[in-house]
Design an enzyme around this catalytic site. Structure first.
Site, PDB file in Angstrom:
ATOM      1  N   LYS A 188      -5.311  -1.906  15.808  1.00  0.00           N
ATOM      2  CA  LYS A 188      -5.834  -0.865  14.898  1.00  0.00           C
ATOM      3  C   LYS A 188      -6.805   0.070  15.642  1.00  0.00           C
ATOM      4  O   LYS A 188      -6.864   1.264  15.346  1.00  0.00           O
ATOM      5  CB  LYS A 188      -6.517  -1.488  13.677  1.00  0.00           C
ATOM      6  CG  LYS A 188      -5.571  -2.233  12.726  1.00  0.00           C
ATOM      7  CD  LYS A 188      -4.488  -1.342  12.147  1.00  0.00           C
ATOM      8  CE  LYS A 188      -3.738  -2.032  11.015  1.00  0.00           C
ATOM      9  NZ  LYS A 188      -2.504  -1.306  10.628  1.00  0.00           N
ATOM     10  N   ALA A 198       2.274  -8.480  13.685  1.00  0.00           N
ATOM     11  CA  ALA A 198       1.879  -9.224  14.880  1.00  0.00           C
ATOM     12  C   ALA A 198       2.439 -10.637  14.751  1.00  0.00           C
ATOM     13  O   ALA A 198       2.395 -11.216  13.660  1.00  0.00           O
ATOM     14  CB  ALA A 198       0.356  -9.282  15.010  1.00  0.00           C
ATOM     15  N   ILE A 218       0.852  -1.195   0.000  1.00  0.00           N
ATOM     16  CA  ILE A 218       0.000   0.000   0.000  1.00  0.00           C
ATOM     17  C   ILE A 218       0.890   1.249   0.000  1.00  0.00           C
ATOM     18  O   ILE A 218       0.580   2.236  -0.692  1.00  0.00           O
ATOM     19  CB  ILE A 218      -0.945  -0.025   1.225  1.00  0.00           C
ATOM     20  CG1 ILE A 218      -1.962  -1.174   1.068  1.00  0.00           C
ATOM     21  CG2 ILE A 218      -1.654   1.312   1.395  1.00  0.00           C
ATOM     22  CD1 ILE A 218      -2.878  -1.386   2.257  1.00  0.00           C
ATOM     23  N   VAL A 271       2.886   0.547   8.369  1.00  0.00           N
ATOM     24  CA  VAL A 271       3.649  -0.506   9.046  1.00  0.00           C
ATOM     25  C   VAL A 271       2.753  -1.240  10.026  1.00  0.00           C
ATOM     26  O   VAL A 271       2.024  -0.604  10.788  1.00  0.00           O
ATOM     27  CB  VAL A 271       4.824   0.135   9.836  1.00  0.00           C
ATOM     28  CG1 VAL A 271       5.502  -0.883  10.708  1.00  0.00           C
ATOM     29  CG2 VAL A 271       5.822   0.785   8.905  1.00  0.00           C
ATOM     30  N   THR A 322      -1.276  -8.291  -0.079  1.00  0.00           N
ATOM     31  CA  THR A 322       0.105  -7.802   0.107  1.00  0.00           C
ATOM     32  C   THR A 322       0.848  -8.823   0.961  1.00  0.00           C
ATOM     33  O   THR A 322       0.249  -9.784   1.452  1.00  0.00           O
ATOM     34  CB  THR A 322       0.116  -6.456   0.868  1.00  0.00           C
ATOM     35  OG1 THR A 322      -0.471  -6.682   2.157  1.00  0.00           O
ATOM     36  CG2 THR A 322      -0.643  -5.376   0.124  1.00  0.00           C
ATOM     37  N   LEU A 323       2.133  -8.538   1.170  1.00  0.00           N
ATOM     38  CA  LEU A 323       2.947  -9.414   2.027  1.00  0.00           C
ATOM     39  C   LEU A 323       2.327  -9.528   3.429  1.00  0.00           C
ATOM     40  O   LEU A 323       2.147 -10.620   3.965  1.00  0.00           O
ATOM     41  CB  LEU A 323       4.338  -8.780   2.133  1.00  0.00           C
ATOM     42  CG  LEU A 323       5.536  -9.690   2.292  1.00  0.00           C
ATOM     43  CD1 LEU A 323       5.600 -10.689   1.137  1.00  0.00           C
ATOM     44  CD2 LEU A 323       6.814  -8.851   2.339  1.00  0.00           C
ATOM     45  N   ALA A 324       1.976  -8.383   4.022  1.00  0.00           N
ATOM     46  CA  ALA A 324       1.405  -8.385   5.380  1.00  0.00           C
ATOM     47  C   ALA A 324       0.088  -9.159   5.415  1.00  0.00           C
ATOM     48  O   ALA A 324      -0.177  -9.902   6.357  1.00  0.00           O
ATOM     49  CB  ALA A 324       1.201  -6.953   5.868  1.00  0.00           C
ATOM     50  N   TYR A 381      -8.406 -11.690  12.586  1.00  0.00           N
ATOM     51  CA  TYR A 381      -7.673 -10.428  12.721  1.00  0.00           C
ATOM     52  C   TYR A 381      -7.235 -10.188  14.170  1.00  0.00           C
ATOM     53  O   TYR A 381      -6.228  -9.548  14.445  1.00  0.00           O
ATOM     54  CB  TYR A 381      -8.521  -9.272  12.170  1.00  0.00           C
ATOM     55  CG  TYR A 381      -7.695  -8.111  11.665  1.00  0.00           C
ATOM     56  CD1 TYR A 381      -6.758  -8.287  10.639  1.00  0.00           C
ATOM     57  CD2 TYR A 381      -7.837  -6.837  12.202  1.00  0.00           C
ATOM     58  CE1 TYR A 381      -5.994  -7.235  10.174  1.00  0.00           C
ATOM     59  CE2 TYR A 381      -7.080  -5.769  11.743  1.00  0.00           C
ATOM     60  CZ  TYR A 381      -6.163  -5.973  10.729  1.00  0.00           C
ATOM     61  OH  TYR A 381      -5.418  -4.923  10.277  1.00  0.00           O
ATOM     62  N   ASP A 405      14.112   0.108  11.246  1.00  0.00           N
ATOM     63  CA  ASP A 405      13.304  -0.870  11.968  1.00  0.00           C
ATOM     64  C   ASP A 405      12.630  -0.070  13.074  1.00  0.00           C
ATOM     65  O   ASP A 405      13.312   0.444  13.965  1.00  0.00           O
ATOM     66  CB  ASP A 405      14.207  -1.975  12.536  1.00  0.00           C
ATOM     67  CG  ASP A 405      13.415  -3.011  13.313  1.00  0.00           C
ATOM     68  OD1 ASP A 405      12.320  -2.670  13.842  1.00  0.00           O
ATOM     69  OD2 ASP A 405      13.873  -4.153  13.409  1.00  0.00           O
ATOM     70  N   VAL A 406      11.306   0.059  12.999  1.00  0.00           N
ATOM     71  CA  VAL A 406      10.616   0.967  13.927  1.00  0.00           C
ATOM     72  C   VAL A 406      10.649   0.494  15.382  1.00  0.00           C
ATOM     73  O   VAL A 406      10.271   1.235  16.282  1.00  0.00           O
ATOM     74  CB  VAL A 406       9.141   1.236  13.504  1.00  0.00           C
ATOM     75  CG1 VAL A 406       9.074   1.984  12.194  1.00  0.00           C
ATOM     76  CG2 VAL A 406       8.332  -0.050  13.475  1.00  0.00           C
TER      77      VAL A 406
END
Ligand code: NAD
Length: 258
Positions: free
Chosen positions: A161, A94, A19, A91, A192-194, A154, A63-64
């Site tokens: 979120k 989990a 995204i 970003v 997506t990857l996530a 989720y 890396d956050v």
């Protein structure tokens, strides 16, 4: 050229399916000068490819979860670009056990990691970058309907979120006296990857396609265009908002009956 003269940081490009890539491209197409980051060396070459495509001069590691990397990024950007006009935070992470089985059984460790990477990182980036944000800057993060409703699998990410959306409101107040705006886009499901870490994702995509008012799933281009609006001066009176870009799926509480 709605973004001409604007400099912005986009965090969260993993590849050209991200995204964040859709957002970066929409902003670059409107003349923005972009700065990208990569999470680790494994992703560096993919992010470099995106940078080459979008004429991005510099990519930086971030890396956050590491405070020192956030500070180093801020200092490097200040040195190389001066002040900036927008930040995109795309970003989330989990651990597997926070996304499987019963939500009730999540471990404290998995819950904490999900909250740190997916929520606190947005707050911390805003906190550390305050000094290099221009007045009237725009900050944007990405959320999902799981923040406000039960979505299968989720789990903890839904709780994260929800906290992220609440953070958007509090941050909007704290930064509003400088004209700095803080918003979220709640995007419909996108492969997506996530997203590959979410169980039954294909089913969720199909269900959304059939049961959203527009009868289609959203694309990263569509999220990118809405994001560009929220990052541009067109949205100068919009802050603290969660903006749904989901083909309207959030309004249908039951399956659509034709
Ligand atoms: P993606 O895999 O392309 O992007 C996720 C990014 O998070 C990657 O670039 C990854 O490197 C980064 N990241 C993870 N942990 C990090 C860390 N410790 N430090 C730095 N970066 C880290 O997937 P995406 O779907 O584009 O996700 C972007 C955002 O959009 C996420 O917040 C996600 O929850 C949200 N979102 C996704 C969907 C969807 O269906 N794909 C829907 C709504 C919201």
């Amino acid at each position: 050229m709605l973004m001409k003269g604007k400099k912005g940081l986009v965090i969260g490009v993993a590849n050209n399916k991200s995204i964040a890539y859709g957002i970066a491209k929409a902003c670059a197409d409107q003349g923005a000068d972009l700065i990208l980051t990569y999470q680790n060396e494994k992703l560096q070459s993919r992010v470099q490819k995106v940078a080459d495509e979008l004429n991005v001069k510099n990519i930086y590691p971030l890396d956050v979860s590491k405070e020192e990397e956030i500070i180093a990024l801020r200092d490097n950007i200040e040195k190389d670009y001066g002040k900036i006009d927008f930040i995109v935070h795309a970003v989330a992470f989990a651990p597997k056990d926070a996304l499987t089985g019963k939500f009730l059984n999540v471990s404290k460790e998995a819950f904490t990691i999900a909250m740190q990477i997916s929520v606190y990182s947005f707050i911390e980036v805003a906190q550390k970058f305050q000094t290099i944000l221009n007045d009237n800057a725009s900050l944007l993060t990405l959320s999902y309907l799981g923040a406000v409703r039960y979505i299968p699998h989720y789990n903890t990410m839904g709780v994260a979120k929800a906290a992220l959306e609440a953070s958007v409101r509090y941050m909007a107040v704290d930064l509003g006296d400088r004209g700095i705006r803080v918003n979220a886009i709640s995007a419909g499901p996108i492969k997506t990857l996530a997203a590959s870490g979410i169980g039954d994702f294909r089913k969720i995509l199909n269900y959304n396609e059939e049961n959203s008012p527009l009868r289609k799933n959203v694309t990263i281009e569509e999220v990118g265009n809405s994001a560009m609006y929220l990052l541009s001066d067109l949205s100068s009176a919009v802050t603290g908002e969660v903006h749904y870009v989901d083909s309207g799926y959030n309004v249908t509480g039951m399956p659509i009956v034709e």
